[in-house]
Scaffold this motif. Structure first.
Motif, PDB file in Angstrom:
ATOM      1  N   ALA A 112       0.835  -1.212   0.000  1.00  0.00           N
ATOM      2  CA  ALA A 112       0.000   0.000   0.000  1.00  0.00           C
ATOM      3  C   ALA A 112       0.865   1.257   0.000  1.00  0.00           C
ATOM      4  CB  ALA A 112      -0.939  -0.007   1.204  1.00  0.00           C
ATOM      5  N   ILE A 113       1.947   1.240   0.771  1.00  0.00           N
ATOM      6  CA  ILE A 113       2.842   2.398   0.866  1.00  0.00           C
ATOM      7  C   ILE A 113       3.539   2.631  -0.481  1.00  0.00           C
ATOM      8  CG2 ILE A 113       4.994   3.220   1.934  1.00  0.00           C
ATOM      9  CD1 ILE A 113       3.922   1.782   4.544  1.00  0.00           C
ATOM     10  N   GLU A 114       3.901   1.542  -1.154  1.00  0.00           N
ATOM     11  CA  GLU A 114       4.537   1.667  -2.465  1.00  0.00           C
ATOM     12  C   GLU A 114       3.560   2.262  -3.488  1.00  0.00           C
ATOM     13  OE1 GLU A 114       6.309  -1.359  -5.750  1.00  0.00           O
ATOM     14  OE2 GLU A 114       6.906  -1.718  -3.662  1.00  0.00           O
ATOM     15  N   ARG A 115       2.298   1.825  -3.456  1.00  0.00           N
ATOM     16  CA  ARG A 115       1.284   2.312  -4.397  1.00  0.00           C
ATOM     17  C   ARG A 115       0.889   3.760  -4.142  1.00  0.00           C
ATOM     18  NH1 ARG A 115      -1.189  -2.497  -3.142  1.00  0.00           N
ATOM     19  NH2 ARG A 115      -2.700  -1.406  -1.848  1.00  0.00           N
ATOM     20  N   ASN A 116       0.699   4.099  -2.877  1.00  0.00           N
ATOM     21  CA  ASN A 116       0.162   5.412  -2.520  1.00  0.00           C
ATOM     22  C   ASN A 116       0.707   5.810  -1.155  1.00  0.00           C
ATOM     23  OD1 ASN A 116      -1.367   7.729  -2.420  1.00  0.00           O
ATOM     24  ND2 ASN A 116      -3.296   6.678  -1.985  1.00  0.00           N
ATOM     25  N   PRO A 117       1.910   6.422  -1.113  1.00  0.00           N
ATOM     26  CA  PRO A 117       2.545   6.725   0.174  1.00  0.00           C
ATOM     27  C   PRO A 117       1.664   7.595   1.083  1.00  0.00           C
ATOM     28  CG  PRO A 117       4.063   7.096  -1.647  1.00  0.00           C
ATOM     29  CD  PRO A 117       2.707   6.868  -2.245  1.00  0.00           C
ATOM     30  N   PRO A 118       1.467   7.146   2.320  1.00  0.00           N
ATOM     31  CA  PRO A 118       0.671   7.936   3.270  1.00  0.00           C
ATOM     32  C   PRO A 118       1.543   9.015   3.925  1.00  0.00           C
ATOM     33  CG  PRO A 118       1.399   5.927   4.311  1.00  0.00           C
ATOM     34  CD  PRO A 118       1.895   5.873   2.889  1.00  0.00           C
ATOM     35  N   ASP A 119       0.879   9.891   4.663  1.00  0.00           N
ATOM     36  CA  ASP A 119       1.583  10.912   5.441  1.00  0.00           C
ATOM     37  C   ASP A 119       1.867  10.424   6.852  1.00  0.00           C
ATOM     38  OD1 ASP A 119       1.431  13.062   3.400  1.00  0.00           O
ATOM     39  OD2 ASP A 119      -0.723  12.803   3.721  1.00  0.00           O
ATOM     40  N   LEU A 120       1.177   9.348   7.258  1.00  0.00           N
ATOM     41  CA  LEU A 120       1.312   8.789   8.593  1.00  0.00           C
ATOM     42  C   LEU A 120       0.903   7.326   8.562  1.00  0.00           C
ATOM     43  CD1 LEU A 120       1.659   9.151  11.736  1.00  0.00           C
ATOM     44  CD2 LEU A 120      -0.767   9.762  11.786  1.00  0.00           C
ATOM     45  N   VAL A 121       1.646   6.485   9.294  1.00  0.00           N
ATOM     46  CA  VAL A 121       1.287   5.075   9.450  1.00  0.00           C
ATOM     47  C   VAL A 121       0.991   4.820  10.924  1.00  0.00           C
ATOM     48  CG1 VAL A 121       2.132   2.690   9.337  1.00  0.00           C
ATOM     49  CG2 VAL A 121       2.680   4.297   7.495  1.00  0.00           C
ATOM     50  N   ILE A 122      -0.146   4.179  11.204  1.00  0.00           N
ATOM     51  CA  ILE A 122      -0.469   3.720  12.551  1.00  0.00           C
ATOM     52  C   ILE A 122      -0.471   2.201  12.469  1.00  0.00           C
ATOM     53  CG2 ILE A 122      -2.156   3.678  14.431  1.00  0.00           C
ATOM     54  CD1 ILE A 122      -3.257   6.352  13.366  1.00  0.00           C
ATOM     55  N   THR A 123       0.483   1.565  13.161  1.00  0.00           N
ATOM     56  CA  THR A 123       0.596   0.110  13.047  1.00  0.00           C
ATOM     57  C   THR A 123       0.520  -0.603  14.385  1.00  0.00           C
ATOM     58  OG1 THR A 123       1.896  -1.727  12.135  1.00  0.00           O
ATOM     59  CG2 THR A 123       3.145   0.104  13.086  1.00  0.00           C
ATOM     60  N   ASP A 124      -0.211  -1.707  14.378  1.00  0.00           N
ATOM     61  CA  ASP A 124      -0.192  -2.626  15.503  1.00  0.00           C
ATOM     62  C   ASP A 124       1.180  -3.292  15.501  1.00  0.00           C
ATOM     63  OD1 ASP A 124      -1.070  -4.155  17.653  1.00  0.00           O
ATOM     64  OD2 ASP A 124      -2.114  -5.612  16.395  1.00  0.00           O
ATOM     65  N   ILE A 125       1.595  -3.841  16.616  1.00  0.00           N
ATOM     66  CA  ILE A 125       2.876  -4.540  16.686  1.00  0.00           C
ATOM     67  C   ILE A 125       2.693  -6.029  16.410  1.00  0.00           C
ATOM     68  CG2 ILE A 125       4.825  -5.169  18.168  1.00  0.00           C
ATOM     69  CD1 ILE A 125       4.877  -2.248  17.336  1.00  0.00           C
ATOM     70  N   LEU A 126       1.773  -6.674  17.095  1.00  0.00           N
ATOM     71  CA  LEU A 126       1.615  -8.126  16.962  1.00  0.00           C
ATOM     72  C   LEU A 126       0.569  -8.458  15.903  1.00  0.00           C
ATOM     73  CD1 LEU A 126       1.691  -8.955  20.760  1.00  0.00           C
ATOM     74  CD2 LEU A 126       3.536  -9.225  19.102  1.00  0.00           C
ATOM     75  N   MET A 127       1.059  -8.958  14.752  1.00  0.00           N
ATOM     76  CA  MET A 127       0.188  -9.322  13.627  1.00  0.00           C
ATOM     77  C   MET A 127       0.777 -10.542  12.923  1.00  0.00           C
ATOM     78  SD  MET A 127      -0.506  -5.604  11.858  1.00  0.00           S
ATOM     79  CE  MET A 127       1.244  -5.215  11.723  1.00  0.00           C
ATOM     80  N   PRO A 128      -0.049 -11.283  12.197  1.00  0.00           N
ATOM     81  CA  PRO A 128       0.463 -12.416  11.416  1.00  0.00           C
ATOM     82  C   PRO A 128       1.194 -11.931  10.157  1.00  0.00           C
ATOM     83  CG  PRO A 128      -1.881 -12.155  11.058  1.00  0.00           C
ATOM     84  CD  PRO A 128      -1.494 -11.163  12.119  1.00  0.00           C
ATOM     85  N   GLU A 129       1.917 -12.826   9.537  1.00  0.00           N
ATOM     86  CA  GLU A 129       2.648 -12.615   8.280  1.00  0.00           C
ATOM     87  C   GLU A 129       3.840 -11.692   8.438  1.00  0.00           C
ATOM     88  OE1 GLU A 129       0.551 -12.302   4.550  1.00  0.00           O
ATOM     89  OE2 GLU A 129      -1.257 -13.017   5.547  1.00  0.00           O
ATOM     90  N   LYS A 130       3.631 -10.426   8.655  1.00  0.00           N
ATOM     91  CA  LYS A 130       4.718  -9.478   8.939  1.00  0.00           C
ATOM     92  C   LYS A 130       4.209  -8.553  10.034  1.00  0.00           C
ATOM     93  CE  LYS A 130       7.240  -7.691   5.619  1.00  0.00           C
ATOM     94  NZ  LYS A 130       8.655  -7.984   5.789  1.00  0.00           N
ATOM     95  N   ASP A 131       4.869  -8.603  11.191  1.00  0.00           N
ATOM     96  CA  ASP A 131       4.378  -7.811  12.317  1.00  0.00           C
ATOM     97  C   ASP A 131       4.836  -6.353  12.213  1.00  0.00           C
ATOM     98  OD1 ASP A 131       6.962  -7.534  13.476  1.00  0.00           O
ATOM     99  OD2 ASP A 131       6.687  -9.299  14.724  1.00  0.00           O
ATOM    100  N   GLY A 132       4.406  -5.557  13.184  1.00  0.00           N
ATOM    101  CA  GLY A 132       4.710  -4.135  13.170  1.00  0.00           C
ATOM    102  C   GLY A 132       6.186  -3.821  13.299  1.00  0.00           C
ATOM    103  N   ILE A 133       6.915  -4.581  14.112  1.00  0.00           N
ATOM    104  CA  ILE A 133       8.357  -4.346  14.262  1.00  0.00           C
ATOM    105  C   ILE A 133       9.063  -4.606  12.935  1.00  0.00           C
ATOM    106  CG2 ILE A 133      10.475  -5.161  15.397  1.00  0.00           C
ATOM    107  CD1 ILE A 133       8.722  -3.434  17.249  1.00  0.00           C
ATOM    108  N   GLU A 134       8.696  -5.698  12.258  1.00  0.00           N
ATOM    109  CA  GLU A 134       9.295  -5.994  10.948  1.00  0.00           C
ATOM    110  C   GLU A 134       8.952  -4.894   9.937  1.00  0.00           C
ATOM    111  OE1 GLU A 134       9.300 -10.818  10.733  1.00  0.00           O
ATOM    112  OE2 GLU A 134       7.340  -9.829  10.804  1.00  0.00           O
ATOM    113  N   LEU A 135       7.722  -4.397   9.968  1.00  0.00           N
ATOM    114  CA  LEU A 135       7.317  -3.317   9.078  1.00  0.00           C
ATOM    115  C   LEU A 135       8.154  -2.062   9.347  1.00  0.00           C
ATOM    116  CD1 LEU A 135       5.464  -1.930   7.000  1.00  0.00           C
ATOM    117  CD2 LEU A 135       3.847  -1.523   8.888  1.00  0.00           C
TER     118      LEU A 135
END
Length: 129
Positions: A40-63
């Motif tokens: 999503a960031i590659e397609r349409n860069p946001p001005d701010l990201v709000i991310t959870d930390i614990l998620m499946p596939e790629k977590d917030g720390i990895e992001l």
């Protein structure tokens, strides 16, 4: 209009957070994990990201680490409720060490969200460090 990307795997919490951010007057999009966020960031860069930390596939720390490696300057707010052996304090402190602009422990109030967004969107003066 400021564009905010929400990265949250919990459907109910994601919908609530989207509505809270939208009511503050921001344009909102949302995804469910770090892999979707990078696309999503590659397609349409946001001005701010709000991310959870614990998620499946790629977590917030990895992001957060991937965005840093890519040289992204997009401010990030890290959100965590912790889980079992991993405390929310550990998650949020780890995110802070990786350079996020603000952190929010779950659950949080609308006022706490407002403060975190204001903190994250305030330009930093890198010459002061």
């Amino acid at each position: 209009m400021i564009k905010v990307l929400i990265v949250e795997d919990d459907e109910i919490f994601r919908a609530m957070l989207e509505e809270m951010v939208r009511r503050e007057g921001y344009q909102v999009s949302a995804v469910t994990n770090g892999n979707e966020a990078l696309a999503a960031i590659e397609r349409n860069p946001p001005d701010l990201v709000i991310t959870d930390i614990l998620m499946p596939e790629k977590d917030g720390i990895e992001l957060i680490m991937d965005l840093a490696r890519l040289g992204s300057q997009v401010p990030i707010i890290a959100v965590s409720g912790g889980r079992r052996a991993i405390s929310l304090e550990f998650n949020l402190e780890s995110a802070k060490l990786l350079g996020v602009r603000a952190t929010l422990p779950k659950p949080f109030t609308r006022e706490a969200l407002r403060r975190a967004i204001a903190e994250a969107l305030t330009p930093t003066d890198e010459t002061d460090s």
